[in-house]
Write an enzyme that holds these catalytic residues in place. Structure first.
Site, mmCIF file in Angstrom:
data_model
loop_
_atom_site.group_PDB
_atom_site.id
_atom_site.type_symbol
_atom_site.label_atom_id
_atom_site.label_comp_id
_atom_site.label_asym_id
_atom_site.label_seq_id
_atom_site.Cartn_x
_atom_site.Cartn_y
_atom_site.Cartn_z
ATOM 1 N N PHE A 11 52.852 -99.411 13.448
ATOM 2 C CA PHE A 11 53.907 -99.581 12.417
ATOM 3 C C PHE A 11 54.564 -98.290 12.415
ATOM 4 C CE2 PHE A 11 54.817 -99.795 7.738
ATOM 5 C CZ PHE A 11 55.852 -100.149 7.702
ATOM 6 N N ASN A 32 46.235 -97.126 22.264
ATOM 7 C CA ASN A 32 45.161 -97.964 22.986
ATOM 8 C C ASN A 32 45.515 -99.313 22.571
ATOM 9 O OD1 ASN A 32 44.031 -98.005 20.598
ATOM 10 N ND2 ASN A 32 41.940 -97.482 21.666
ATOM 11 N N TYR A 145 37.145 -95.327 6.017
ATOM 12 C CA TYR A 145 38.563 -94.994 6.378
ATOM 13 C C TYR A 145 38.814 -93.783 5.494
ATOM 14 C CZ TYR A 145 43.652 -95.176 6.301
ATOM 15 O OH TYR A 145 44.897 -94.814 6.513
ATOM 16 N N TYR A 159 41.446 -75.274 10.554
ATOM 17 C CA TYR A 159 42.162 -75.100 11.904
ATOM 18 C C TYR A 159 43.428 -73.958 11.596
ATOM 19 C CZ TYR A 159 39.624 -77.073 15.871
ATOM 20 O OH TYR A 159 38.750 -77.276 16.826
ATOM 21 N N THR A 175 53.300 -98.075 2.346
ATOM 22 C CA THR A 175 54.371 -98.138 3.013
ATOM 23 C C THR A 175 54.585 -99.574 3.756
ATOM 24 O OG1 THR A 175 54.329 -95.951 3.347
ATOM 25 C CG2 THR A 175 55.991 -97.091 4.819
#
Length: 307
Positions: A11, A32, A145, A159, A175
């Site tokens: 989406f 995928n 999640y 990083y 959203t």
């Protein structure tokens, strides 16, 4: 620019890729189809500068040539989806984020992480600013999640600090809009499709829990603005207008034009009682705030699902 977008069949990923293509950039889309939709790739493939790679974003990607951005939007995002794919969800947000940060480092590219308001868990602070650390059950059903996204944020910051990768992090609040999967199990799609089919609307709990809903075009605009700013800490992107589930059900019934009964089911474990973003940082940093009223955005979304 030449930009890699993971989750391009999803989406949000498809809307982002389309916006970038319309601006004249070259986009490499990766998916995928574990939760993305092939028709979104068919739509993007109409653009000459789009290239698709069918691959699992949890695995290292071999991408030839230069990259300006690596944008990580691959992950199941609705509870029914990620609960069916717990290990895949953990891997794409954990190992996948690390592999993509390594790719950005190797290419000298900037890195963009799509995180989530779920990092706040069932919040004890309302509304939620980026400085709030959250209230998350690390071994609850939603942790696959919530904690995966929290770890992805930690990796991204590490990083940036240790390797100098130019990074961006957004925390996306609920959203909605065209191209949502009708069967993804989220409240907007559930209510709209139940109403269009003339079925009772399912309310979990007593319907007093709240969410805030932003239209997809507003989110994509916020993403584009953040890409132009050198800022490495998380930024909330969401609509601070708050609705109870009962209010949302009533509004969708009004827009569909059907008065339907409500069916009540038990509230899922660890389901947040309230959710509303503090968007002060986005306003100050990006000059951004949502423009599409919820009523208008829902009307557009209902029209899409009618088709």
């Amino acid at each position: 620019m030449r930009i890699l977008v993971t989750g391009a069949a999803g989406f949000l990923g498809s809307h982002l890729a389309e916006r970038l293509l319309l601006e004249g950039h070259r986009v490499i889309g990766v998916d995928n189809f574990s939760s993305g939709q092939p028709r979104n790739i068919e739509l993007l493939s109409k653009h000459a500068e789009f290239r698709f790679v069918e691959a699992d974003a949890a695995e290292p990607l071999a991408i030839e040539g230069s990259l300006d951005w690596v944008m990580h939007f691959a992950s199941p995002a609705s509870p029914p989806r990620y609960l069916k794919m717990p290990l895949q969800t953990l891997r794409v947000n954990g190992e996948g984020t690390r592999h993509l940060l390594e790719l950005a480092l190797a290419k000298g590219a900037k890195f963009f992480l799509a995180s989530t308001s779920e990092v706040y868990g069932d919040p004890l602070v309302h509304p939620q600013p980026e400085t709030y650390w959250g209230n998350v059950n690390p071994i609850g059903p939603r942790a696959i999640y919530d904690e995966a996204k929290r770890y992805a944020e930690t990796l991204t910051v590490a990083y940036q600090q240790a390797q100098g990768v130019s990074t961006r992090i957004i925390r996306i609040f609920n959203t909605y809009g065209p191209r949502m999967d009708a069967e993804d199990g989220r409240v907007v799609t559930n209510f709209i499709n139940q109403a269009l089919r003339g079925q009772p609307l399912t309310i979990y709990g007593d319907g007093s829990q709240t969410r805030s809903f932003q239209y997809v075009d507003d989110l994509i605009e916020g993403i584009r603005r953040l890409m132009e700013v050198e800022y490495h800490l998380p930024v909330n992107l969401g609509n601070p207008e708050e609705y109870t589930m009962l209010e949302l059900a009533q509004l969708i019934q009004e827009l569909v034009g059907s008065k339907l009964p409500l069916v009540y089911q038990p509230l899922p474990q660890d389901d947040p009682r309230q959710r509303r973003p503090d968007i002060s940082r986005a306003k100050a940093l990006l000059g951004w705030e949502p423009r599409v009223p919820v009523r208008e955005g829902l009307a557009r979304t209902i029209a899409y699902f009618r088709e």
